[in-house]
Enzyme design. Structure first.
Site, mmCIF file in Angstrom:
data_model
loop_
_atom_site.group_PDB
_atom_site.id
_atom_site.type_symbol
_atom_site.label_atom_id
_atom_site.label_comp_id
_atom_site.label_asym_id
_atom_site.label_seq_id
_atom_site.Cartn_x
_atom_site.Cartn_y
_atom_site.Cartn_z
ATOM 1 N N HIS A 142 28.844 23.707 70.346
ATOM 2 C CA HIS A 142 29.825 24.031 71.634
ATOM 3 C C HIS A 142 30.241 25.341 72.451
ATOM 4 O O HIS A 142 29.634 26.245 72.210
ATOM 5 C CB HIS A 142 30.933 23.940 70.934
ATOM 6 C CG HIS A 142 32.347 22.769 71.840
ATOM 7 N ND1 HIS A 142 32.823 23.717 72.874
ATOM 8 C CD2 HIS A 142 32.504 21.486 72.065
ATOM 9 C CE1 HIS A 142 34.110 22.934 73.619
ATOM 10 N NE2 HIS A 142 33.561 21.170 73.640
ATOM 11 N N GLU B 245 33.419 15.471 68.282
ATOM 12 C CA GLU B 245 32.458 14.316 68.602
ATOM 13 C C GLU B 245 32.147 14.200 66.521
ATOM 14 O O GLU B 245 31.657 13.262 66.800
ATOM 15 C CB GLU B 245 30.788 14.783 69.819
ATOM 16 C CG GLU B 245 31.088 15.070 70.699
ATOM 17 C CD GLU B 245 32.147 14.125 71.250
ATOM 18 O OE1 GLU B 245 32.361 12.977 71.389
ATOM 19 O OE2 GLU B 245 32.694 14.356 72.313
HETATM 20 N N1 ACO Z 1 21.299 21.148 66.854
HETATM 21 C C1 ACO Z 1 20.168 22.238 66.597
HETATM 22 N N2 ACO Z 1 20.827 23.429 67.394
HETATM 23 C C2 ACO Z 1 21.092 23.553 68.781
HETATM 24 C C3 ACO Z 1 22.127 22.181 68.361
HETATM 25 C C4 ACO Z 1 22.297 21.503 67.542
HETATM 26 N N3 ACO Z 1 23.619 20.495 67.447
HETATM 27 N N4 ACO Z 1 23.098 23.159 69.660
HETATM 28 C C5 ACO Z 1 22.396 24.004 69.825
HETATM 29 N N5 ACO Z 1 21.766 24.432 68.807
HETATM 30 C C6 ACO Z 1 20.648 25.898 69.454
HETATM 31 C C7 ACO Z 1 20.025 25.633 70.374
HETATM 32 O O1 ACO Z 1 18.770 24.950 70.615
HETATM 33 C C8 ACO Z 1 19.647 27.080 70.513
HETATM 34 O O2 ACO Z 1 18.472 27.763 70.004
HETATM 35 P P1 ACO Z 1 17.304 28.568 70.347
HETATM 36 O O3 ACO Z 1 18.395 29.863 70.925
HETATM 37 O O4 ACO Z 1 16.567 28.795 69.292
HETATM 38 O O5 ACO Z 1 16.693 28.015 72.047
HETATM 39 C C9 ACO Z 1 20.709 27.793 70.385
HETATM 40 O O6 ACO Z 1 21.674 26.500 69.425
HETATM 41 C C10 ACO Z 1 21.589 27.827 71.544
HETATM 42 O O7 ACO Z 1 22.007 26.713 72.368
HETATM 43 P P2 ACO Z 1 22.702 26.420 73.876
HETATM 44 O O8 ACO Z 1 22.129 25.632 74.062
HETATM 45 O O9 ACO Z 1 22.988 28.056 74.355
HETATM 46 O O10 ACO Z 1 24.136 26.262 73.733
HETATM 47 P P3 ACO Z 1 24.788 26.092 74.231
HETATM 48 O O11 ACO Z 1 26.728 26.718 73.854
HETATM 49 O O12 ACO Z 1 24.810 25.754 75.448
HETATM 50 O O13 ACO Z 1 25.224 24.975 73.612
HETATM 51 C C11 ACO Z 1 26.287 22.056 73.574
HETATM 52 C C12 ACO Z 1 25.789 23.754 73.893
HETATM 53 C C13 ACO Z 1 25.177 22.030 74.944
HETATM 54 C C14 ACO Z 1 27.121 21.241 72.711
HETATM 55 C C15 ACO Z 1 24.936 22.143 71.548
HETATM 56 O O14 ACO Z 1 25.612 22.919 70.469
HETATM 57 C C16 ACO Z 1 24.746 21.048 72.012
HETATM 58 O O15 ACO Z 1 23.385 20.260 72.561
HETATM 59 N N6 ACO Z 1 24.949 20.189 70.863
HETATM 60 C C17 ACO Z 1 24.900 18.967 70.487
HETATM 61 C C18 ACO Z 1 25.563 17.982 71.713
HETATM 62 C C19 ACO Z 1 26.984 17.740 71.086
HETATM 63 O O16 ACO Z 1 27.247 17.489 70.117
HETATM 64 N N7 ACO Z 1 27.541 17.578 72.299
HETATM 65 C C20 ACO Z 1 29.129 17.118 72.750
HETATM 66 C C21 ACO Z 1 29.630 18.742 72.168
HETATM 67 S S1 ACO Z 1 31.149 18.728 71.640
HETATM 68 C C22 ACO Z 1 32.232 18.058 73.185
HETATM 69 O O17 ACO Z 1 31.490 18.422 74.074
HETATM 70 C C23 ACO Z 1 33.431 17.777 73.601
#
Ligand code: ACO
Length: 374
Positions: A260, A315
């Protein structure tokens, strides 16, 4: 190539510039508070877990609108005006439910007297109308006639009744009500900000909610519980969970329902919904699978990202509730929009009560002043 202006433009840039307004305070609010580090969410200071356990969506909506906690507050769905029904009947059956809801809200606004400033009464009226309109569209597109509201039912069981024509059992209604409570409000997200911007021009509540629905329709807003459902279909069975999760991460995929932008701890909304789903009489078939996949995912994500906490987000269990109560995945986003009506309208009232036209600056990047070509 573009030239920077040679002299200060009318809109002098103000620095620092934050794309997406990230980290920029753009309103004061007494409604929702999100503490991402600690994994806490409160509405008017009350913990989300307590509100789910001891309240209902009408009580929570009323709390957001008025500040008063009345746990027995009753809010039934309301009738759909003829003009809205005519518009819904005219839509193609292939229309997206979010488009149908946005259209319905717009036509509804044209049938009402919505004086400034917006009031709790107006908020109540639009929040009670929208579930009936969405349920009507969901039936019309299947060739079924809409169902009149039942004034004895509260908003969430009323919505289910108008979708299906049958009264939901208490445990099903309770699960969807909990989803509505956790979806009601979440600070200055994009759709809520859109609603406040529209309100700041002294436009009416229907225009602001219609704009908010438009903002929420974009795939970057919120998430997609339907993608969690799809992911669990792909995993197939609990025995395959470990291998599937590891392969997905090795392929560089994101696990849906984890991570998140704000929460660095277990999302308190996911925790509250998990409790409710586990207590459901008719649990979704794949709940055991969901729990197993969650266990594995949390372990593998912690292993792969020891420095970045990646926990379950709302979610994940929203998917369980929405699927468990029998909604088709294409109704998930519009149902989320119904839940968010309480928060949007509370922000609309709050914005109007201490209004200042929201009008930020843009940093001009076009050509310097010049003569038109002859
Ligand atoms: N699965 C695997 N790896 C992940 C996930 C995930 N769900 N989320 C983050 N990471 C990893 C990224 O690959 C990244 O790794 P790296 O540094 O080796 O490249 C690291 O964690 C940081 O990721 P960011 O993109 O900086 O995290 P951010 O805070 O921008 O992302 C987000 C948040 C978009 C929700 C992300 O966690 C994601 O894509 N989750 C999956 C989709 C999801 O569940 N969306 C619903 C969100 S809840 C809501 O919005 C109400």
């Amino acid at each position: 190539m573009t030239d920077r202006p040679s002299k200060a433009p009318a809109e002098a840039p103000t620095y620092p510039y934050s794309p997406g307004l990230e980290g920029v305070p753009a309103a004061e609010t007494a409604l929702g508070y999100v503490d991402g580090a600690a994994g806490r969410l409160t509405y008017r200071g009350y913990r989300i877990g307590d509100l789910v356990e001891r309240g209902s969506y009408p009580a929570v909506a009323n709390l957001l609108w008025t500040g008063d906690w009345e746990p027995k507050h009753h809010l039934p769905t309301s009738a759909v005006p003829d003009a809205v029904m005519t518009a819904l009947r005219a839509l193609p059956t292939s229309a997206k439910p979010m488009d149908a809801l946005r259209t319905a809200v717009s036509v509804w606004g044209a049938t009402q007297v919505l004086d400034w400033p917006p009031t709790a009464e107006q908020a109540r009226a639009i929040t009670a109308f929208s579930p009936s309109a969405l349920a009507a569209f969901a039936r019309l597109r299947q060739g079924l006639e809409p169902i009149e509201p039942d004034p004895d039912l509260d908003l969430v069981p009323g919505y289910l009744y108008q979708l299906t024509g049958a009264r939901a059992d208490a445990s099903t209604a309770r699960a969807l009500d909990a989803y509505f409570v956790v979806g009601a409000e979440h600070g200055l997200n994009a759709s809520t900000f859109a609603a406040r911007v529209i309100t700041s021009t002294r436009s009416d509540i229907a225009s602001a909610v219609g704009g908010a629905i438009g903002a929420m329709k974009g795939p970057l807003h919120g998430g997609a519980p339907s993608e969690v459902v799809e992911q669990l279909h792909k995993v197939g069975s609990p025995e395959r969970a470990e291998q599937w999760v590891r392969d997905a991460i090795d392929r560089g995929e994101r696990l849906m329902g984890f991570g998140h932008r704000v929460y660095r701890a277990y999302d308190p909304r996911a925790a509250a919904l998990r409790k409710v789903v586990e207590a459901m009489d008719n649990k979704p078939d794949w709940l055991d699978l969901a729990i197993k996949v969650e266990d594995v995912a949390l372990r593998v994500l912690a292993e792969k990202h020891p420095d970045r906490p990646l926990k379950t987000n709302v979610e994940y269990y929203a998917a369980a509730v929405l699927q468990g109560v029998g909604l088709t995945p294409d109704l998930f986003p519009a149902t989320f929009a119904l839940a968010r009506h309480a928060g949007w309208t509370a922000h609309i009232i709050e914005q109007a009560a201490d209004n200042r036209l929201i009008r930020p600056n843009a940093i001009y990047t076009g050509p310097a002043e010049r003569d038109l070509p002859v």
